[in-house]
Enzyme design. Structure first.
Site, short mmCIF file in Angstrom:
data_model
loop_
_atom_site.label_atom_id
_atom_site.label_comp_id
_atom_site.label_asym_id
_atom_site.label_seq_id
_atom_site.Cartn_x
_atom_site.Cartn_y
_atom_site.Cartn_z
CB SER A 337 -18.64 157.27 48.12
OG SER A 337 -19.47 157.66 48.97
CG ASP A 338 -23.18 152.61 50.17
OD1 ASP A 338 -23.34 152.02 49.32
OD2 ASP A 338 -23.80 152.66 51.31
CE LYS A 339 -28.50 155.54 45.53
NZ LYS A 339 -29.45 156.17 46.51
CB THR A 342 -22.28 157.02 52.09
OG1 THR A 342 -22.31 155.97 52.88
CG2 THR A 342 -21.02 157.76 52.16
#
Length: 848
Positions: A337-339, A342
């Site tokens: 997951s992109d931080k 997101t």
């Protein structure tokens, strides 16, 4: 001057093969760093911009300013649906039908072949249209100076040399150099993953996709389309090609049935030659057996099942752009997951302040707020103002003068008149700058530096705050920490994902300290790897590094090639990887991942690369998508077992009947009618009620083929039992026996779907009404055909009743055998009739 002759254009802008510009990073980087006078000379432009005629000429020469997608020819794409093991089997049956001049069979089978291709092609085409419509909504306009006047053409019409104007809130439409003006603040989080704004001065480069957070300026475009900062990233996207696990499973099923059919045909041909049977009879048998071996509607049923799921996901604001991604999502066990944007809100938020000399914390925030201005829409100013507990706290103050932040002074300052009429000054900015300004720096400096270091270790950005006293002397008040807070639902979403057997790994371009702090708040863990130490990712890494990547909770200081590499390593270690992201820098990994998910607000590049596009914020919709995909997977798994079992039932029964009794138990027309009625009704399985468990789903071909083979072997046993009754007990002729065999295979075949759709007894999950209705409807038709003799000898209602009763008894027997088979082929299955603990019970899901 507005333009130079085309022959004088800079080498970096020369088109390759007369069509598109070369993507030469070294030349492009020259334009990014050369003095502005040289850049203008190379671009053949000036601050007055280009003429419209020159712009049109360059647009034709260099192409539009957009991400170039490789579009497949629609006709060639359609033809791919006629290529593969199962289409080959169907095509072989078509050819054999023509050779044997069985024109009814030829027509029906050809129609089924075309139906498979049309349904699959149409569903993917519709998904493509959905994403195209989304992209059309994202089309933006740019303010461009042409012929000395400001115009607003579409951003895709920009060319190198254009002069554009960018201001607060604008997305920079192309890589550009800033012209003479005040500095601006740009948000590059979509490119670098860094959530804090960056300051850009005249002459500096700003990249396509950046967002202007403060200021307004003119800029000269020096790179468009594939030649922008995103050029290398786009190349990585084009390099990523994956074959879905669904496609591999279908190929394995096709291979299994092909090998079986070829083996049985070889045996029969050998026996036929030994017996001296006529060649035409042998050819006829080859036709019948080939038709029997083909899971004619399998591609269609599986495509429709996924398409129905895609429509259900669309209602939840998740648009599927590649149908196979639904099946992949069901098996995802690692979600990268992109931080920024997101897992976090991509907005700066104020933390708990540090204050000196017993100054109250709310007093530090109040003075910092007085040194802020909401109308500037500065990210830091908004964060400070958002930290005020009382919205009315500033009402008694009047700001006489405000000096905004600039890169030279590195602070804001305001002259304020209080409610008592006294004037004072407040300032906020870099702590070291505010300390140098303050008279009490000597006393508070050690404590301030310690606080700043502690905030930095947690990934927070620090702001110093000071105020003048009655004598006009600056006094340091305290330090404000700023951070990008997690989304409210992110922690719960991550916990739910773990319960469902999905490991979440954070991937960000931020520093390690920021990543570790955010991961800790989200409950992800603090094992964060620094991706900058990965080295040259084009070479194979050591097993130790690969193991570290697998065990990590997240990755910091990540560039696009690192994200791509992380996904690749995880896939090589046997994981099915999902990737969420929203920025240009996420696009390669989104494409490479088994299931790439572009979250709400994603860039055009991310949406184009992803398999699924979310239209609502947050990660919770991903959990809904995973649940839905697991339901869909269970339906496909049930159908695959059913289809293989039924194919084996017909194959083995016919082969043994011909070998042992030299008797064709079914005609070719009967087999085609079986396919039409049975597979037509089975399309309704796309809406069936299913169990889904809290673990990733995967094609267990040993179990699928094992259970299907057991059920496929029981079928011929039952069929020969009825054959014996008909011939040796009731002394029926072979024509009537053929009709009874047809009705038995039709009724028993549909009962098999009720067996394969559950792992427990067939009554353990209530079937969907539409499945009941479809099965009942087709079996009424099959019974009427047998009773009244359409294309076959009629058998009447009494014999039809006998067949139905016989089929029901064998269905009960088969169900018990199925339960034993699961114990053999799926060792994880709980013992029969043992209740599961409430915490691990499978979820029952309806069609919704």
């Amino acid at each position: 001057m507005n333009a130079r002759p085309e022959a004088d254009q800079p080498k970096a802008l020369e088109p390759e093969s007369g069509a598109k510009p070369r993507n030469r990073p070294d030349a492009k980087d020259d334009l990014k760093s050369l003095p502005m006078a040289e850049v203008q000379a190379k671009l053949g432009s000036s601050p007055d911009g280009l003429t419209q005629a020159e712009a049109e000429k360059r647009l034709a020469q260099y192409g539009p300013n957009e991400i170039e997608e490789r579009k497949k020819n629609a006709f060639l794409k359609f033809l791919t649906y006629f290529w593969g093991p199962i289409p080959w089997m169907i095509e072989a049956a078509v050819i054999l039908s023509a050779v044997a001049r069985h024109w009814p069979d030829f027509t029906i089978i050809l129609l089924l072949l075309l139906a498979n291709a049309v349904v699959g092609f149409w569903e993917e085409h519709q998904a493509g249209n959905a994403i195209a419509a989304l992209k059309a909504k994202l089309a933006t306009a740019a303010r461009v100076k042409r012929d000395g006047k400001w115009t607003t053409p579409a951003s895709r019409e920009l060319v190198p040399g254009d002069v554009i104007r960018v201001r607060l809130g604008d997305i920079v439409p192309a890589d550009s150099r800033l012209l003479a003006s005040d500095p601006i603040e740009v948000d590059q989080s979509a490119l670098t993953g860094e959530s804090l704004p960056a300051t850009r001065k005249p002459g500096d480069a700003v990249f396509s996709g950046s967002i202007v957070r403060q200021g307004e300026t003119d800029a000269m475009v020096y790179a468009t389309g594939a030649n922008t900062y995103f050029g290398r990233t786009a190349k990585l996207v084009q390099q990523a090609h994956t074959v879905s696990h669904f496609q591999r499973a279908v190929l394995k099923i096709g291979d299994y049935l092909i090998i079986l059919a070829v083996a049985l045909v070889a045996v029969i041909i050998g026996v036929a030659l030994f017996r001296g049977d006529p060649m035409l009879t042998t050819l006829q048998f080859a036709l019948v057996l080939t038709v029997a071996a083909i899971p004619v509607a399998m591609p269609t049923v599986l495509s429709v099942t996924m398409a129905v799921g895609a429509h259900l996901l669309a209602r939840k604001e998740a648009i599927v752009t590649r149908l196979a991604a639904i099946e992949e999502l069901a098996g995802v066990d690692v979600l990268c997951s992109d931080k920024t944007g997101t897992l976090t809100q991509n907005t700066l938020t104020l933390g708990d302040p540090f204050s000196v000399d017993n100054v109250p914390a709310d007093h530090v925030i109040l003075n910092a707020a007085l040194a802020s201005r909401a109308e500037n829409q500065d990210t830091i100013d908004l964060a400070v103002l958002g930290g005020l507990e009382d919205d009315q706290a500033l009402q008694g103050y009047q700001v006489v003068h405000f000096q905004p932040f600039d890169p030279v002074h590195k602070r804001t300052e305001a002259t304020v008149k209080g409610a008592d009429g006294q004037e004072f000054k407040v300032t906020k900015g870099a702590p070291q700058v505010i300390l140098e300004l303050s008279a009490n720096a000597g006393q508070v400096k050690p404590a301030v530096e310690k606080a700043v270091n502690e905030f930095a270790s947690r990934g927070f950005r620090s702001l110093g705050v000071a105020r003048t006293d009655a004598q006009g002397t600056w006094r340091f008040l305290g330090v404000l920490p700023l951070f990008d807070p997690p989304r409210e639902e992110a922690e719960a979403t991550i916990a739910t994902a773990r319960q469902m057997g999905v490991s979440v790994k954070m991937v960000t371009g931020d520093q390690v300290a920021i990543a570790r702090e955010t991961a800790g708040q989200l409950g992800l863990g603090t094992n964060i790897l620094d991706a900058s130490g990965f080295g040259d990712t084009r070479h194979h890494e050591t097993a130790q590094l690969a193991e570290s990547i697998e065990k990590a909770d997240g990755f910091a200081q990540v560039f696009p090639e690192h994200k791509f590499h992380i996904v690749d390593v995880l896939q090589q270690r046997g994981h099915i990887v999902g990737m969420t992201g929203d920025g240009v820098n996420d696009a390669p990994a989104l494409k490479k991942a088994d299931c790439g998910i572009a979250v709400s607000g994603a860039t055009d590049a991310a949406r184009a690369a992803a398999s699924m596009v979310l239209m609502t914020p947050g990660l919770s919709v991903i959990i809904d998508a995973i649940k839905e995909s697991r339901k869909i997977f269970q339906r496909m798994n049930s159908y695959a077992i059913y289809r293989i079992a039924e194919t084996l039932r017909v194959l083995l029964f016919m082969t043994l009947a011909i070998l042992i009794f030299n008797f064709y138990p079914l005609t070719a027309v009967m087999i085609v009618m079986l396919a039409l009625l049975n597979d037509g009704a089975i399309l309704s399985i796309a809406y069936d009620n299913v169990h889904y468990e809290d673990k990733p789903e995967a094609w267990n071909m040993r179990m699928v083929l094992g259970i299907a083979t057991v059920l496929g072997v029981i079928g011929p046993v039952a069929a020969f039992g009825l054959f014996y009754l008909g011939e040796h007990v009731y002394y029926l002729d072979r024509a009537h026996i053929q009709t009874m065999m047809y009705l038995l295979l039709s009724v028993a075949g549909h009962m098999t779907i009720f067996l394969t759709r559950t792992r427990g007894p067939f009554w353990s999950i209530r079937p969907a009404r539409i499945l009941w209705a479809a099965v009942l409807g087709t079996q009424i038709v099959a019974t009427l055909i047998a009773v009244y003799g359409l294309f076959m000898t009629p058998i009447g209602w009494s014999w039809a009743g006998l067949v139905w009763g016989y089929a029901l008894v064998w269905a009960l027997v088969s169900d018990r055998v199925k339960l034993l088979a699961y114990r053999v082929f799926d060792p994880t299955e709980a013992p029969l009739l043992v209740k599961r603990p409430p915490g691990i019970r499978p979820k029952v899901a309806g069609a919704q």
